[in-house]
Design an enzyme around this catalytic site. Structure first.
Site, PDB file in Angstrom:
ATOM      1  N   ASP A  31       0.862  -1.180   0.000  1.00 24.10           N
ATOM      2  CA  ASP A  31       0.000   0.000   0.000  1.00 24.10           C
ATOM      3  C   ASP A  31       0.898   1.229   0.000  1.00 24.10           C
ATOM      4  O   ASP A  31       1.912   1.264   0.707  1.00 24.10           O
ATOM      5  CB  ASP A  31      -0.913   0.008   1.240  1.00 24.10           C
ATOM      6  N   THR A 121     -14.077  -2.226  -7.271  1.00 24.76           N
ATOM      7  CA  THR A 121     -15.306  -2.080  -8.059  1.00 24.76           C
ATOM      8  C   THR A 121     -15.022  -1.109  -9.199  1.00 24.76           C
ATOM      9  O   THR A 121     -14.701   0.053  -8.954  1.00 24.76           O
ATOM     10  CB  THR A 121     -16.440  -1.548  -7.155  1.00 24.76           C
ATOM     11  N   PHE A 247     -32.243  -5.692   4.244  1.00 27.05           N
ATOM     12  CA  PHE A 247     -32.164  -4.397   3.554  1.00 27.05           C
ATOM     13  C   PHE A 247     -33.532  -3.748   3.384  1.00 27.05           C
ATOM     14  O   PHE A 247     -33.818  -3.095   2.383  1.00 27.05           O
ATOM     15  CB  PHE A 247     -31.386  -4.516   2.235  1.00 27.05           C
ATOM     16  N   GLY A 251     -34.886   4.312   7.518  1.00 28.37           N
ATOM     17  CA  GLY A 251     -34.078   5.137   8.417  1.00 28.37           C
ATOM     18  C   GLY A 251     -33.636   6.411   7.748  1.00 28.37           C
ATOM     19  O   GLY A 251     -34.427   7.084   7.074  1.00 28.37           O
ATOM     20  N   GLY A 255     -25.712   5.089   3.005  1.00 28.34           N
ATOM     21  CA  GLY A 255     -24.497   5.880   2.812  1.00 28.34           C
ATOM     22  C   GLY A 255     -23.331   4.931   2.723  1.00 28.34           C
ATOM     23  O   GLY A 255     -23.490   3.761   2.386  1.00 28.34           O
ATOM     24  N   CYS A 258     -19.468   2.906  -0.617  1.00 31.79           N
ATOM     25  CA  CYS A 258     -19.759   2.235  -1.887  1.00 31.79           C
ATOM     26  C   CYS A 258     -21.123   2.511  -2.501  1.00 31.79           C
ATOM     27  O   CYS A 258     -21.184   2.888  -3.674  1.00 31.79           O
ATOM     28  CB  CYS A 258     -19.524   0.745  -1.728  1.00 31.79           C
ATOM     29  N   ARG A 326     -17.012   7.761   5.260  1.00 34.54           N
ATOM     30  CA  ARG A 326     -17.202   8.205   3.870  1.00 34.54           C
ATOM     31  C   ARG A 326     -18.703   8.213   3.552  1.00 34.54           C
ATOM     32  O   ARG A 326     -19.392   7.231   3.772  1.00 34.54           O
ATOM     33  CB  ARG A 326     -16.442   7.270   2.911  1.00 34.54           C
TER      34      ARG A 326
HETATM   35  P1  NAD Z   1      -9.716   2.006   0.828  1.00 33.56           P
HETATM   36  O1  NAD Z   1      -9.652   3.430   0.443  1.00 33.56           O
HETATM   37  O2  NAD Z   1     -10.010   1.659   2.255  1.00 33.56           O
HETATM   38  O3  NAD Z   1      -8.337   1.280   0.472  1.00 33.56           O
HETATM   39  C1  NAD Z   1      -7.683   1.425  -0.734  1.00 33.56           C
HETATM   40  C2  NAD Z   1      -6.181   1.419  -0.460  1.00 33.56           C
HETATM   41  O4  NAD Z   1      -5.486   1.386  -1.702  1.00 33.56           O
HETATM   42  C3  NAD Z   1      -5.695   2.664   0.280  1.00 33.56           C
HETATM   43  O5  NAD Z   1      -5.067   2.275   1.486  1.00 33.56           O
HETATM   44  C4  NAD Z   1      -4.711   3.318  -0.707  1.00 33.56           C
HETATM   45  O6  NAD Z   1      -3.596   3.928  -0.085  1.00 33.56           O
HETATM   46  C5  NAD Z   1      -4.280   2.134  -1.535  1.00 33.56           C
HETATM   47  N1  NAD Z   1      -3.741   2.493  -2.854  1.00 33.56           N
HETATM   48  C6  NAD Z   1      -4.205   3.398  -3.748  1.00 33.56           C
HETATM   49  N2  NAD Z   1      -3.459   3.404  -4.860  1.00 33.56           N
HETATM   50  C7  NAD Z   1      -2.478   2.479  -4.684  1.00 33.56           C
HETATM   51  C8  NAD Z   1      -1.406   2.008  -5.483  1.00 33.56           C
HETATM   52  N3  NAD Z   1      -1.185   2.500  -6.721  1.00 33.56           N
HETATM   53  N4  NAD Z   1      -0.603   1.052  -4.996  1.00 33.56           N
HETATM   54  C9  NAD Z   1      -0.809   0.540  -3.749  1.00 33.56           C
HETATM   55  N5  NAD Z   1      -1.818   0.951  -2.936  1.00 33.56           N
HETATM   56  C10 NAD Z   1      -2.642   1.902  -3.397  1.00 33.56           C
HETATM   57  O7  NAD Z   1     -10.768   1.338  -0.140  1.00 33.56           O
HETATM   58  P2  NAD Z   1     -11.726   0.082   0.135  1.00 33.56           P
HETATM   59  O8  NAD Z   1     -12.905   0.517   0.919  1.00 33.56           O
HETATM   60  O9  NAD Z   1     -10.909  -1.055   0.618  1.00 33.56           O
HETATM   61  O10 NAD Z   1     -12.242  -0.220  -1.347  1.00 33.56           O
HETATM   62  C11 NAD Z   1     -11.372  -0.724  -2.332  1.00 33.56           C
HETATM   63  C12 NAD Z   1     -12.188  -1.128  -3.551  1.00 33.56           C
HETATM   64  O11 NAD Z   1     -13.057  -2.206  -3.203  1.00 33.56           O
HETATM   65  C13 NAD Z   1     -13.113  -0.039  -4.095  1.00 33.56           C
HETATM   66  O12 NAD Z   1     -13.189  -0.180  -5.484  1.00 33.56           O
HETATM   67  C14 NAD Z   1     -14.455  -0.351  -3.470  1.00 33.56           C
HETATM   68  O13 NAD Z   1     -15.536   0.115  -4.248  1.00 33.56           O
HETATM   69  C15 NAD Z   1     -14.428  -1.858  -3.451  1.00 33.56           C
HETATM   70  N6  NAD Z   1     -15.225  -2.470  -2.381  1.00 33.56           N
HETATM   71  C16 NAD Z   1     -15.228  -1.932  -1.134  1.00 33.56           C
HETATM   72  C17 NAD Z   1     -15.952  -2.555  -0.102  1.00 33.56           C
HETATM   73  C18 NAD Z   1     -15.988  -1.982   1.280  1.00 33.56           C
HETATM   74  O14 NAD Z   1     -16.740  -2.495   2.108  1.00 33.56           O
HETATM   75  N7  NAD Z   1     -15.236  -0.949   1.594  1.00 33.56           N
HETATM   76  C19 NAD Z   1     -16.646  -3.745  -0.373  1.00 33.56           C
HETATM   77  C20 NAD Z   1     -16.602  -4.284  -1.670  1.00 33.56           C
HETATM   78  C21 NAD Z   1     -15.885  -3.639  -2.667  1.00 33.56           C
HETATM   79  C1  UGA Z   2     -22.355  -2.734   0.945  1.00 29.01           C
HETATM   80  C2  UGA Z   2     -22.898  -4.093   0.471  1.00 29.01           C
HETATM   81  O1  UGA Z   2     -23.798  -4.605   1.451  1.00 29.01           O
HETATM   82  C3  UGA Z   2     -21.747  -5.079   0.267  1.00 29.01           C
HETATM   83  O2  UGA Z   2     -22.256  -6.296  -0.264  1.00 29.01           O
HETATM   84  C4  UGA Z   2     -20.753  -4.480  -0.728  1.00 29.01           C
HETATM   85  O3  UGA Z   2     -19.642  -5.328  -0.892  1.00 29.01           O
HETATM   86  C5  UGA Z   2     -20.278  -3.143  -0.203  1.00 29.01           C
HETATM   87  O4  UGA Z   2     -21.427  -2.260  -0.002  1.00 29.01           O
HETATM   88  C6  UGA Z   2     -19.376  -2.442  -1.169  1.00 29.01           C
HETATM   89  O5  UGA Z   2     -19.453  -2.640  -2.354  1.00 29.01           O
HETATM   90  O6  UGA Z   2     -18.620  -1.652  -0.624  1.00 29.01           O
HETATM   91  P1  UGA Z   2     -21.490  -1.693   3.230  1.00 29.01           P
HETATM   92  O7  UGA Z   2     -21.498  -0.407   2.484  1.00 29.01           O
HETATM   93  O8  UGA Z   2     -20.307  -2.067   4.017  1.00 29.01           O
HETATM   94  O9  UGA Z   2     -21.754  -2.919   2.217  1.00 29.01           O
HETATM   95  O10 UGA Z   2     -22.713  -1.674   4.253  1.00 29.01           O
HETATM   96  P2  UGA Z   2     -24.243  -2.110   4.209  1.00 29.01           P
HETATM   97  O11 UGA Z   2     -24.502  -2.951   5.379  1.00 29.01           O
HETATM   98  O12 UGA Z   2     -24.662  -2.620   2.895  1.00 29.01           O
HETATM   99  O13 UGA Z   2     -24.969  -0.702   4.457  1.00 29.01           O
HETATM  100  C7  UGA Z   2     -24.929   0.336   3.488  1.00 29.01           C
HETATM  101  C8  UGA Z   2     -25.785   1.494   3.952  1.00 29.01           C
HETATM  102  O14 UGA Z   2     -27.178   1.161   3.899  1.00 29.01           O
HETATM  103  C9  UGA Z   2     -25.512   1.932   5.404  1.00 29.01           C
HETATM  104  O15 UGA Z   2     -25.591   3.326   5.482  1.00 29.01           O
HETATM  105  C10 UGA Z   2     -26.647   1.275   6.162  1.00 29.01           C
HETATM  106  O16 UGA Z   2     -26.948   1.918   7.372  1.00 29.01           O
HETATM  107  C11 UGA Z   2     -27.782   1.408   5.162  1.00 29.01           C
HETATM  108  N1  UGA Z   2     -28.872   0.425   5.342  1.00 29.01           N
HETATM  109  C12 UGA Z   2     -28.632  -0.899   5.212  1.00 29.01           C
HETATM  110  C13 UGA Z   2     -30.155   0.880   5.582  1.00 29.01           C
HETATM  111  O17 UGA Z   2     -30.404   2.106   5.683  1.00 29.01           O
HETATM  112  N2  UGA Z   2     -31.174  -0.032   5.682  1.00 29.01           N
HETATM  113  C14 UGA Z   2     -30.952  -1.366   5.566  1.00 29.01           C
HETATM  114  O18 UGA Z   2     -31.934  -2.135   5.662  1.00 29.01           O
HETATM  115  C15 UGA Z   2     -29.652  -1.810   5.324  1.00 29.01           C
END
Ligand code: NAD
Ligand code: UGA
Length: 454
Positions: A31, A121, A247, A251, A255, A258, A326
């Protein structure tokens, strides 16, 4: 066991790396955020994620996890996962800068026959771009597989280890088989498709979940006008296996890091390619309105105007069990209230004060519920932390200026809030919105057999 690398060690990369190490693989974690890497190297996770710390500690001590803040000259890994951030741009499109940087850093360092697996994503078609970049800079054959991630923050380790499905997309069946083998111990069904379809499954899934929430929030507004109880409506709907109960919690609206960016990105992609994404646009609009409806509810509850009123927001995180702020509905609400002249304080049990101030500079951060409650005209529950659900609000009744409690997540026990001496307001449950003096169950709370009636 396979030698892996994970590029980007945030909520997805950190969890994936730790879980793959737990499954017996060796994982090099890179990272560019040196601060994050330094914390990992102390044996802790830089993000708040239940169950992650012990995996990091174990992976470091058994040598299966290695954290680095810069790229080594050559990557030994056979399979490299890209898990970098893909935030939304101003226009709504996903910003691929970090994916491009990561792929360009990785491609020139890979050994022949390696696989780049994209877990970020990314817009439909990004796999082709990654393939093109890898082909240009790599010496040997490099395959590209899309492997979208479906974990949720707050239950990420559990979700990773118990996936509903593993989706893989590639033109290269052999590469997909090698990636599928990593997940074999988890026993999940694996769906193999082409890259674009895999990328689309991710966006469609998030958009559908957001649609369910916006749907129930619209129903909540209708319940409020017509005297029905949205929580019971959702329960009744959810018992139909075709609908499902998840889901459907009304509320403050969705947010997080993602849903907001992904629904916008899908709508943007659709529009750019000549489709009119009217359902997605409505889903976004209902969600924005949900914040405004909540402001209106709070305004009414404190006597018709917010100017000069002190409001304590309970929670900053976008949902419970994460420190992620976020696109947090709680902070959006705080900013909207402050814009109307309210004096806003926020208390969150986990999110550090400096991060809250960064996103909501005009709000105060309260060190405790008690501190924030002093002189408050309303307490507003914005994040469903267990700490709030279990708190005895009678202990702060004497501190507040007026006993108003707005449950913007519909998750409190209304009777205990009223017993604590507060008037209770919630979302889409008009029969529960009663003053503190009305502690007998209202019609919506009759406990019949099998009814939750909270
Ligand atoms: P994040 O911001 O928490 O982490 C991303 C990391 O990548 C950061 O620490 C950043 O410093 C690092 N980074 C950026 N550019 C880089 C590079 N060139 N080389 C090495 N490291 C680098 O992001 P996240 O929440 O883990 O999400 C990552 C991806 O996964 C996104 O596309 C998001 O949409 C997807 N996703 C997130 C979730 C979730 O719950 N947060 C769930 C499913 C999918
Ligand atoms: C969501 C998806 O659930 C994951 O499958 C996916 O991988 C992820 O996004 C992603 O792509 O990052 P996450 O954002 O961690 O996961 O959290 P959720 O539990 O889905 O909640 C998302 C938002 O919806 C929150 O603000 C939560 O409070 C709200 N929510 C959820 C509601 O308002 N009502 C519900 O019934 C469920």
């Amino acid at each position: 066991m396979t030698h892996l690398a994970v590029i980007g060690c945030g909520y997805v990369g950190g969890v994936s790396a730790a879980c793959f190490a737990e499954l017996g693989h060796t994982v090099d974690c890179i990272d560019v955020d040196a601060e994050r890497i330094a914390i990992y190297n102390t044996g802790r996770s830089p993000i708040f994620e239940p169950g992650l710390d012990p995996l990091i500690e174990r992976g470091l001590s058994n040598g299966r996890l290695r954290f680095m803040s810069s790229y080594p000259d050559a990557l030994d890994a056979e399979i490299v996962f890209i898990a970098v951030n893909t935030p939304g741009s101003h226009e709504g499109a996903a910003d691929l800068r970090w994916v491009r940087d990561a792929v360009s850093s990785v491609s020139s360092r890979l050994r022949p026959n390696s696989i780049i697996v994209n877990k970020s994503t990314v817009p439909i078609g990004t796999g082709d771009l990654v393939e093109g970049m890898a082909r240009r800079s790599g010496d040997g054959v490099i395959s590209v597989v899309s492997n979208p991630e479906f974990l949720r923050e707050g239950s990420a380790v559990k979700d990773f280890m118990n996936p509903d499905r593993v989706v893989l997309g590639s033109n290269d069946t052999c590469a997909m088989e090698r990636v599928a083998a990593l997940y074999a111990p988890l026993g999940a069904q694996v769906q193999c498709v082409d890259i674009r379809t895999a990328e689309m499954i991710k966006y469609a899934s998030n958009a559908f979940l957001a649609t369910k929430i916006s749907f129930i929030n619209e129903i909540a507004a209708i319940c409020e006008s017509l005297g029905a109880d949205v929580k019971e409506v959702a329960r009744g709907m959810g018992m139909d296996a075709r609908i499902g109960g998840q889901f459907l919690s009304a509320g403050l609206g969705w947010g997080g890091s993602c849903f907001p960016k992904d629904v916008r990105a899908l709508a943007h992609m659709a529009a750019v390619h000549g489709t009119h994404p009217q359902l997605l646009r409505s889903v976004i609009e209902i969600n924005n309105d949900q914040r405004l409806r909540t402001v209106q509810k709070i305004r009414t509850a404190v006597g018709g105007q917010l100017d000069g009123r002190r409001i304590l927001i309970l929670g900053a995180a976008f949902k419970a069990d994460t420190d992620d702020i976020r696109n947090s509905p709680a902070l959006e609400l705080a900013n909207l209230l402050a814009f109307e002249g309210a004096e806003v304080a926020i208390h969150d049990p986990v999110v550090p004060a400096a991060r809250i101030k960064d996103q909501a500079p005009q709000v105060q951060v309260a060190a405790s519920i008690e501190d924030g409650a002093i002189g408050a005209h309303a307490l507003v529950l914005a994040t469903d932390w267990t700490q709030f659900l279990e708190f005895d609000f009678s202990t702060v009744r004497a501190l507040v200026a007026s006993p108003v409690f707005v449950d913007a997540r519909n998750c409190m026990d209304s009777k205990s809030v009223r017993r604590a001496g507060f008037d209770y307001f919630c979302i889409g449950r008009p029969s529960l919105q009663l003053s503190a003096s009305t502690i007998d169950p209202g019609p919506g709370e009759l406990v019949l057999s099998g009814s939750v009636g909270s």
